[in-house]
Write an enzyme that holds these catalytic residues in place. Sequence first.
Site, PDB file in Angstrom:
ATOM      1  N   GLY A  83       0.781  -0.859  -0.435  1.00 52.81           N
ATOM      2  CA  GLY A  83       0.424  -0.153  -0.234  1.00 52.81           C
ATOM      3  C   GLY A  83       0.485   1.338   0.027  1.00 52.81           C
ATOM      4  CG  ASP A  96      -7.880 -11.684   3.079  1.00 57.27           C
ATOM      5  OD1 ASP A  96      -7.419 -11.139   3.980  1.00 57.27           O
ATOM      6  OD2 ASP A  96      -8.321 -10.744   2.114  1.00 57.27           O
ATOM      7  CE1 TYR A 147      -9.214   2.211   8.352  1.00 64.01           C
ATOM      8  CE2 TYR A 147      -9.754   4.519   9.666  1.00 64.01           C
ATOM      9  CZ  TYR A 147      -8.443   3.895   8.605  1.00 64.01           C
ATOM     10  OH  TYR A 147      -7.576   4.308   8.978  1.00 64.01           O
TER      11      TYR A 147
END
Length: 316
Positions: free
Chosen positions: A16, A62, A149
């Site tokens: 990322g 994952d 989140y």
Amino acid sequence: MVRRDMRKILVTGGAGFIGSHLCERLLSEGNEVICLDNFYTGSRKNVLHLLDNPYFEILRHDVTIPCYLEIDEIYNLACPASPVYYQINPIKTVKTSVMGAINMLGLAKRKHAKILQASSSEVYGDPKVHPQKEDYWGYVNPVGIRSCYHEGKRCAETLFMDYHIQNGLKIKILRIFNTYGTRMQLNDGRVMSNFIVQALNGEELTVHGDGMQTRSFLFVDDLVDAMVIAMNTPDEFTGPVNIGNPEEITVMEIAEKIIGMTGSASGISFHPGREDDPARRKPDISLARDELDWEPRVGLEEGLARTIEYFKKALP
Ligand code: NAD
Ligand code: UDP
């Protein structure tokens, strides 16, 4: 020859925006790095330049699924950070934060590894105390569109602290405030990348709400410094600790600054405010100054100039 002091470090979310900078830094300091990512918001492109390094490895995986690796340290960054992306599949976002934390803490426990959590200023919700200090518990909606989140991040903090207390795990919790810089995706959806891309393309800058909401922006290099320093603090220091740049600015001011710095002819258009959008956000970084001897070094002008240069080259 493998150096004896070489540490094996796992970076989840390593492909990322922030993770790729962190992998680069850890390799440059002579460590072996495993970058674990499912490439949801990250990209192989972010770490292409590291592939020639024999001490770098990418693992498509994952974090919601356990994994067994030989490692000494874990930086747990896996989680989409842009509201646009973390809201697409909110259940998955919660799973990534919560099950990801459980899996990585389990791995850390088995390997006696130190583990750092990339938590967020979002744990403060829409704060009623300003600036935010670590002892503020936040003002948080548990059932709003941002909850997947921030509640995921809050639960991950709980898990980290409980593993520390119950199992003696060496943990570090960093509450990261809005961070920007090179390698943000063009379509990331966060304010900095949106405004820079819009300004460079001569499109209107899309301000949500009246633009009077504030954020405090940290340049990515400063964050990576703080992460590495925090990981190497004495075991007694766990955090949570705020990591951010206390330079507070309104969204409207950011738009104007970016138009000015890019020399763009773009105008500004106003759009409905986002649900549960925090009105003000600014870190109190006294704890980071005291415990990490850290404070940001890159001001907004310099960080923006470097980011704009990056986007100029990245745009098709
Ligand atoms: P990003 O979206 O660029 O990076 C997240 C990375 O995690 C991506 O590479 C993505 O593919 C990966 N990922 C997502 N779900 C995954 C899963 N289930 N398994 C494996 N990998 C997965 O975001 P970023 O800005 O680099 O943020 C990195 C971390 O820092 C995140 O945990 C984020 O919550 C935290 N953080 C970022 C900011 C910020 O302003 N950038 C602020 C506070 C906290
Ligand atoms: N924002 C905006 N226009 C955009 C993207 C974001 O006005 O194109 C605003 C958003 O409403 C918020 C702030 O900018 O008030 C920061 O949003 P971002 O998505 O970057 O991160 P957040 O801090 O909200 O998680």
